[in-house]
Every structure is written in C-alpha cells, then in structure tokens.
Design an enzyme around this catalytic site. Structure first.
Site, PDB file in Angstrom:
ATOM      1  N   LEU A  82       0.816  -1.216   0.000  1.00 19.50           N
ATOM      2  CA  LEU A  82       0.000   0.000   0.000  1.00 19.50           C
ATOM      3  C   LEU A  82       0.857   1.277   0.000  1.00 19.50           C
ATOM      4  O   LEU A  82       1.731   1.433   0.838  1.00 19.50           O
ATOM      5  CB  LEU A  82      -0.892  -0.017   1.250  1.00 19.50           C
ATOM      6  CG  LEU A  82      -1.978   1.038   1.299  1.00 19.50           C
ATOM      7  CD1 LEU A  82      -2.984   0.828   0.186  1.00 19.50           C
ATOM      8  CD2 LEU A  82      -2.647   1.015   2.654  1.00 19.50           C
ATOM      9  N   ASP A  83       0.579   2.189  -0.917  1.00 19.94           N
ATOM     10  CA  ASP A  83       1.266   3.490  -0.998  1.00 19.94           C
ATOM     11  C   ASP A  83       2.767   3.356  -1.225  1.00 19.94           C
ATOM     12  O   ASP A  83       3.526   4.290  -0.959  1.00 19.94           O
ATOM     13  CB  ASP A  83       1.012   4.333   0.277  1.00 19.94           C
ATOM     14  CG  ASP A  83      -0.454   4.578   0.517  1.00 19.94           C
ATOM     15  OD1 ASP A  83      -1.220   4.598  -0.457  1.00 19.94           O
ATOM     16  OD2 ASP A  83      -0.844   4.744   1.682  1.00 19.94           O
ATOM     17  N   GLU A  84       3.195   2.192  -1.699  1.00 20.77           N
ATOM     18  CA  GLU A  84       4.621   1.979  -1.939  1.00 20.77           C
ATOM     19  C   GLU A  84       4.906   1.826  -3.428  1.00 20.77           C
ATOM     20  O   GLU A  84       6.046   1.575  -3.825  1.00 20.77           O
ATOM     21  CB  GLU A  84       5.098   0.701  -1.216  1.00 20.77           C
ATOM     22  CG  GLU A  84       5.096   0.766   0.289  1.00 20.77           C
ATOM     23  CD  GLU A  84       6.240   1.596   0.823  1.00 20.77           C
ATOM     24  OE1 GLU A  84       7.330   1.534   0.254  1.00 20.77           O
ATOM     25  OE2 GLU A  84       6.018   2.331   1.801  1.00 20.77           O
TER      26      GLU A  84
END
Lengths: 289, 289, 289, 289
Positions: free
Chosen positions: C232-234
């Site tokens: 996530l969000d990476e």
C-alpha cells in the site's frame, strides 16, 4: 524617534483576550505597526505578535504616555490573569547567532554573506566546526573560529556548550553540522537551536536523505528548517522548501539541487526566528510571516 | 450561537487609529477571530479586516452587550472621524455570482464544480454566454442560462447588464468571456467584476497571450485574476499563478498547461473576494489571505 | 500521411545499444520526431522512447520502405539480441480508461471534463463507484455507471475485476477510490492501475494524510500519483505536487488546498501514462515528459 | 578511459536528418550517453545535442575505431550537406568565465562560492567591477581584480573588452553589472555574454524593476537570465525564476526576496551554458536541461 518593540504572547484561549490586550495597548500610547493572531483550536491556545512603537502625544484622557518599565509592570498583571507566556523585545537589539558547521560550506557561506551585507539582522560571535576547512570562511569574515575535535564526542559537546555560553549565544544554528546533539544540550537550548535537515521531513529522516529519496524514486526533493529536540529530526518545523527532480537526476544532482532548498529554507527560517515571528506550540510552530 | 461578522476598513493612516478601533471593539463585546492590518506607506492609507463574533457575557463595566444595529450606529461616528470607507458583512450571507462565459469551458466547469460541492460559498443565479455550447453545463447544474447574441455588441452588453441586475448580482465573473467590456459597464461594476486573463500580467496583455509568450521564448507562463477596469488588462490584480515551460512546449501545450494556472488563479481570487479579503487601493489590491 | 508510432524499449545497458537502435531506425525509413534516453546506472538498465513516423521516399540504398509488420519482425530479432522489453504503439489508438471512485468527486470531475473537451486522449468506457452519488456525473457524460456494493469486499472486487475486463480496460484509475485493492488484483493490473494518494509520499502514507500532516506541522502538503502495488502506498511514483500551507490552515483548509494538488498530479500522471511516457523500473519510474 | 564529448547541431529541418546523424555516430564507434532533439516548427529548424564517448572495441564491420580528428573531418562533410552549425566540445575543458559586477554582491558571491567548491565546472580568470568594494571578494578567492573607472564610459568599455580578451574569456557574466553594454560589444560577444535581469521579463524591463513591480501590484516577482543583445532586456531568455509576494511586501522586501530569484536563475542559466545545453535560435533559446 522611538524604536520598534515586539510583544509576543502565547496563552490558553479565552473569550475577551484580544479585547483585553487591545484595550491595554490603546491605553498605553503605542501605535500598532503589525498585528498577528492565531488560535490553535486543537490545543485551545492563543498566539499573538504585535510590532508596536511608542507615540508621543496623548490620545485621550484614558491613556498614559509610553514608558517601557511601566508598560512591563502593567502588562505583567494582565499576563498573570490570562496565564500568558510573553516577551517584550526591542527590534534594534541584535541576537547572537553562533554557527556550527561541518565540511559542507553552502549554508555557512549563505548565512555569513547575508549577515556581512546587512541583510540578516544579528551578530555572529563565533563559528564552531569539526573541520579545519571552515577556518578560511571565519577568518575572512573576521569571526572567531573554534575547531572542536570529535574523537571524544562527550568532551566535544561539553566544549561546544562552553563556547556557546562564553559567546552569550542567543541562538545556535546547525548549518549542516551533521552531528547528533546529545539530549542534555537539546534540553538546555530548546527553542534556541535551529537545524537544517536535507530532506522534506518527515520523509527520509535520518542519514543520507538524498540517497533515500533516490532509492524511493520521488519526483520532488526538499529541505526542512526546524528546532532541535532530543527526538532526532522530529523537532518543530519552521520552514520547508522543495524542488522538482526527475529520473535523470542521480544522487549527486539531488545533492546539488537540494543545496538550494537547504539555503533557502534556512535563510527564511532563521530570519523568522530573529524577528520573533516563530512561536513553538508543543511539537509544531506558529510562524507569523 | 452568533454568526461571524466581517468588518472591513480603509482610511487615511493616522496615529491612534488601531488603538481607536481596538478600543471600540473591546467596548462592544465582540470576540476577534481573525485580524489583519496593512499600511500602504506610499498612499499613506490604512487597511483593516476583522472577523468578529458577538460574545454574550459582559466583559467589564466599560463594555456593552453586542447589538448589530447599535454597533453600526456607534461605528459610523468613528468612521466619520477617521474618514473611513467601511463595511460590515455577515459571513453567512451568500453573494450572487453571475458567470459570463464564451466557448472555453475549463474555468466555468471548475467554478461550477466547487460551488456544487459546497466548497465555494456563494449562489450562482445565472450563466450568460455568447455560445450555445455552454448551455449543457448550465442545464446540468440547473442554473438559468442566457445566450446573448453578439452580432450587435452595444445591445448585447445592454442585455447583459439587464440580466446582472435582474439576478441581483453581487459579483460578475468573466470565466474566459473574451469580450471587451464597454467603459460604462466597467464603471458601474467597478470592484464587482472579476476577470481571468491568460497571461502573467503585465506581460502579454491583449490578445493571444500564449502566442506572444511562445514568440518571446519565456520559460514560465501564467494567469492573472483581476478586477475589470476600463483600461483593458490594467485592473487591480488579485491573484497570479505561473507554471514552468520549455522550448519543447508549442502554443497548444502552453494553452493546455496555462489552463491549470487560469483555474487556480480564478479559484483563489474569487474565494478571496467572496470572503471580503480583498480591498482595492487605486490600481492595486490588499489581499488578506 | 502516416500516423505517429511510439517505440518503447527497456533492457540491460550495453555498449553499442543506442547505435544499434539508431542504425535500425535509419535503415527502416522512419523519421524521429522525439527521442528520449535514460540509463539507470544503479540497475544497469537502459530506457528509450521514440516517437517515429514513416517516411515515404527512400533515403539511401541501405534503407527499405517502412512497413509496420516487417518493422516488428525485424525489430524482434534485435530485441532478442539485447534482451529488450519493448512495445510499438500507434499514437492514434485510444486507450480505455476505467474510472473507480468513491464519494469525493473532484478528481473524477477533472478527468471527465478533460476527456469531454478532448484534452485527454482516451476513451472512458465506465465509471465504477461504491457510492450512488457519482451516478449523476456518469449520466451527464453518458458513461455507463456501475455501483458496487462493498458490504462483501471480496465479492465487490471480483465484480470490479469482471467489469474491468468486460470494458476492455487498458488502465484503471483510482480517482480517490479509498479502498485497499486486494493483492491478486494488484498483481493482475500491475502497471495498469493508477492511484492518486492525498499526501506527498512517503510522508503520511496510510489513512487520513491531511490529519497526519496537520498533526506534524509541516509547511507544505502534497499529492502523489503512483502505480498500485500490493504494498500500500509503496508503488512506483509517476508524479507529485505540493502546495504551501501555514499554521493558520486547519485540516479542512488542507483538504481544500490539497485537492488542487491531487487534481494536478493525477492530470499529469495519467497523461504521461497514456502517451507511453512512463516506464516502470522495479519500484521507480522513468518519466520522459 | 575516453572523455565525454558534446556534439551540438543546429540546422534546417529535413527528413532523414536524425537518421543520417545516428548512422554516422553508429559508424564511428561512439557510445551515446545523452541525446536531445528539438524541432522548431515555426522556424523549420532542427536542434540536437549528444553527449558521446568513444568505445574501444569494434562493433561491426561497418564501423571504424574512434579518432577525434577523423570524426571531425568526416562530420564536416555531413554538416555541409545538411547546412549545419555544429560544434564538438570536450566536456573536460573548462571555459573561462569573466565576472562583471557593480556594488550588489549576492550573485557574485554565489557564483564564486559554487566555483570555489567545485560545483561549477569552469575557470574564473578575472573579476571586473566599477566599484572597489568587490575587490575583497576577488582577493579572498585569489582572482585578479580590475576596477574600471566609468567617468568616461566609452573608455571604460574599451578597457573591459581588452580585459576580456587578455584573459581569453569564453563567456562574460554580468552579475548585476547594471551598466548598459554598447552595441559593438554586444555584437562581438553575442551568445557569450550572459546577464541577470531582476524582473520576470518581458514585464518591467528597464530601470528599477522592483519599484515598477511594486507600483503595478503584481503578486509574483522574478528574475531572468538571458544573453545580452543590443536591444536592452530583449535578448534570448535562458532561465527564469519567480517568487510569491503580497501587499505587505515593500520595495525593500521585494529586493531581498528577488535576490533569491536572481541567484537561482543565474546559477541554472550559467550551468546550462557551460554544459553546452543552450542553443540560440534567433531571439529564443533551446535549453536541453
């Protein structure tokens, strides 16, 4: 001609507070040059900064001629009533800014140049560095230079602290000093020690931020000017700057571009501090720019 | 709960002025939520904006309970003494914003979307355009639409003026209207007609600013939100935005990128106006953002 | 008139690589409109994007007339030799962009408006949302709308995946979709699912980024357009935007200002993707803007 | 290890041009590190910059080992065929940058600091100024200093020109020189004399740009780095920077803030020039940054 005085207030928010201060100022024959307010609703705290100047003529029968001593004494009573932290500062007085540096000269050079040309209103009583290389800057600007040997860190910081005291330092600036300041020093200089960190905090805290930024592939890099606290890179932020980069920028390009951010963020942050525009509220700042 | 009131003042600068207003507010049982000052030293004029809210309890024996009518009457006396232009506005009241458009829809779309989602605090009583194409936007947002035929310009503007009056327009927004407004209308709507110009004024005033920017080879393009005056593109500037371009951007790229500047400059400029944050001072503005 | 073709290459860096491709292009009678290179020294990988157009006349005896089929076959041999990932795309072909939304409409509105006015070169075959509220946008733009019920998440995502396939989706855009996409979908749509995150990543990943930014007291906020990955969000970042804020901005102000960043970062990021300007290199991107 | 070579080309646009150059490079055993193209459709002109490095091994039977002399001779034939302006430069060679200054030191200080720390790849053979004040900077950096007396302007400029020649100047930088350069000098140093103007051109050309900006009430100020031509402030623009201001900024604040723009625009502009990234096309520039 009277000189400009800055009145800085920070207290619990209460109804009637602004009215009370306004009334007080109105009755003490000062003219307001600049006024800034802020209410932090989360903390329920109120912040206020005034630039005032004494006026000579009486305004009405309810006012008295300005007298700084009297003003202070009268205000102290009001401050107690509203549980204020407050300070009254003469804008003419120059603060003593001690510069701490390592081997990166760009921030040091910029601060010294702006001080030298009169743009930065302060005195620079000394430069402290862990590299002899910085002596050339100090010598040219005729600022006392102290090289501190970091082979024994605790002793080095003891020496630095002694120097800061010897030179009546008002604020210490870590101009890319790149040493972790021990807790007791952070405590002692709380709110009076400013660092420039070469990343857009909270991204890439810690070591080698440009390498971290490169590895993550961000499209903007930045720099953060903040007060030093014992929690590394967690201190209250005063100012931040960013710059666009692309995939074609290697780590060295980021270092080069980032220096512009560092210089600009420190330049603004330090000026705000010296003009008493920054009030710390826990781990955040109010900046009346 | 009392509603927020905005007090806007503009007058010749005089010693004691802030003190007098502060004293007045202190005596009228209002709490100051936001206060902004400015002195234009060149014009020797003073500008002030307060967001205030009535407080219920009496603060001291020198104060009286808040009463808007009484406040107005009392303030009028002060205003005469200091030769003030002033206004007192209730922040709850929504202004009527009439939108004038041509065939470029991006600004129209942005204003309508922000109004529709409640971000923009105003009413939009009508859209007036010289293109039928815009009717689709008006219909979807259920805003009355008026197509004005520009084959006879004087008649077209007479019709527009009649429409602005019919809808009790407070402020007219030229959302890329691209028609030169005649002098008498400029005069009548002075300070109440906002234009978005697609260049960074004063660069590239007049027609085809992106083509002009391309021809000159500038490295940044921009947009300007300003009040309309009879001197085309010379009105007081409220807000400006810029964006970086390069040699590889043709005129069409500039048009595309510039639209972002136009949208953002108009979004901010209109919001400042609706929140009574803009005071016009001759051909310049004070914007308390 | 021949149409523009994009040749995108990504392979291990080797001496003679550019020369080999240049020689190949020179021998196949194409004119180069735009050429971009990049070498990632850390990964020892080479990236190349060409916009080419067939030319009619023979240039020399060493060249042959352009023929796409032949070009592909010939290039395939070269690609094997240099272990290339490559693709050849006709710039005229419109990609199918499926929009996934929740209850925040600003990104959806912006993408739809730019598509509707022809600024964004793509087709929008469907809008999928977990809120009925978005139907009004879909209906007006005459785009099929699918409301997906999220009371059973796995079923909801299975439905979404089926819809993406049914509409021959080339790229799925999470226009403030605010749902965590399950790993298998991330895997299946790797490099073809774009998210807009409302913070300047890697700062404030996860939930409520504006609240986090407010709590930390940063002086700039931002938005990040990135490819969705299971971390996530990476995912690889395509574009980022920032905006200056101050202590006087509350969380709601940040939300309002941040929307501008979100809209602009998504607008650029999506355009880069649609013009085949983005090449993913592990967890980073090369963006030939 | 061979050194990096830059090949800069500027010629009428023709079909097959890129192919011809690519073929040429492929046959001369060079590796392309960086390649940039641009076509100016209005002028129908093509621009190209390559960073190349010789490779040792033979690539195929159609190539020959790199030899700079042979490369030049072979390329000259191609250049004639396509009517090219071209140059071949070794990236290791440092250009001689002569600095011209007046009494404002910020740009001078910045260029000198970046040169001194190795960030700026050039030699600085001399500083020429019409103020003795700048001697301190020259002395510290151990750069020859020449004070030129401007009581007789034509003689002063003759002296400057003689100095520029004596020091084998490649490029002259007007670091806030604030003197109008006579036409014959502009002509002689065309494309080799860089100025930093303290406004966002074409706005506020001529004298006192910050005062002009203040009077007009713009919301952003800037600086422009451009080549000097006989038409004052009309030369080809290399780089521009802007900064936000407000009504509360007086002329002195603009001067202080604007200095940052001047420093940054000059820093970038000069670096682009020294890296042969700028090609002049009539009154505009192509900047391959």
């Amino acid at each position: 001609m009277s000189s400009t005085i800055r009145l800085i207030i920070d207290c619990p928010d209460k109804v009637g507070l602004v009215a009370a201060v306004s009334e007080f100022l109105a009755q003490h024959s000062v003219n307001i040059l600049e006024a800034s307010h802020h209410t932090d609703k989360q903390q329920n705290r109120f912040f206020m900064r005034h630039e005032i100047v004494a006026i000579d003529e009486h305004l009405s029968e309810q006012t008295k001629a300005f007298n700084e001593q009297e003003f202070r004494e009268d205000f102290a009573a009001l401050a107690v009533k509203y549980e204020m932290n407050w300070s009254l500062k003469n804008a003419c007085n120059k603060q003593n800014v001690a510069l701490l540096a390592s081997h990166e000269a760009h921030c040091l050079n910029d601060v010294l140049h702006r001080w030298h040309t009169g743009e930065l209103h302060c005195d620079i009583p000394c430069i402290i560095a862990n590299h002899e290389k910085m002596r050339q800057y100090a010598d040219w600007y005729k600022v006392p230079f102290h090289h501190v040997d970091f082979s024994d860190k605790p002793r080095a910081f003891a020496e630095i602290n002694a120097l800061l005291h010897r030179y009546n330092t008002d604020v210490a600036v870590l101009a890319r000093f790149m040493q972790i300041v021990p807790d007791d020093l952070c405590q002692e200089w709380a709110g009076r020690m400013i660092n420039i960190h070469h990343s857009f905090l909270p991204s890439f805290a810690g070591a080698k931020p440009y390498q971290q930024a490169y590895d993550r592939g961000v499209k903007l890099i930045g720099a953060t000017c903040h007060y030093v606290t014992k929690d590394l890179d967690e201190g209250p932020i005063i100012e931040q700057e960013v710059m666009r980069i692309s995939h074609s920028d290697g780590v060295e390009d980021m270092v080069r571009k980032g220096k512009r951010c560092e210089i600009n963020a420190l330049a603004n942050g330090l000026r705000y501090h010296l003009e008493d525009r920054v009030i710390i509220c826990q781990h955040k700042t109010v900046v009346f720019d």
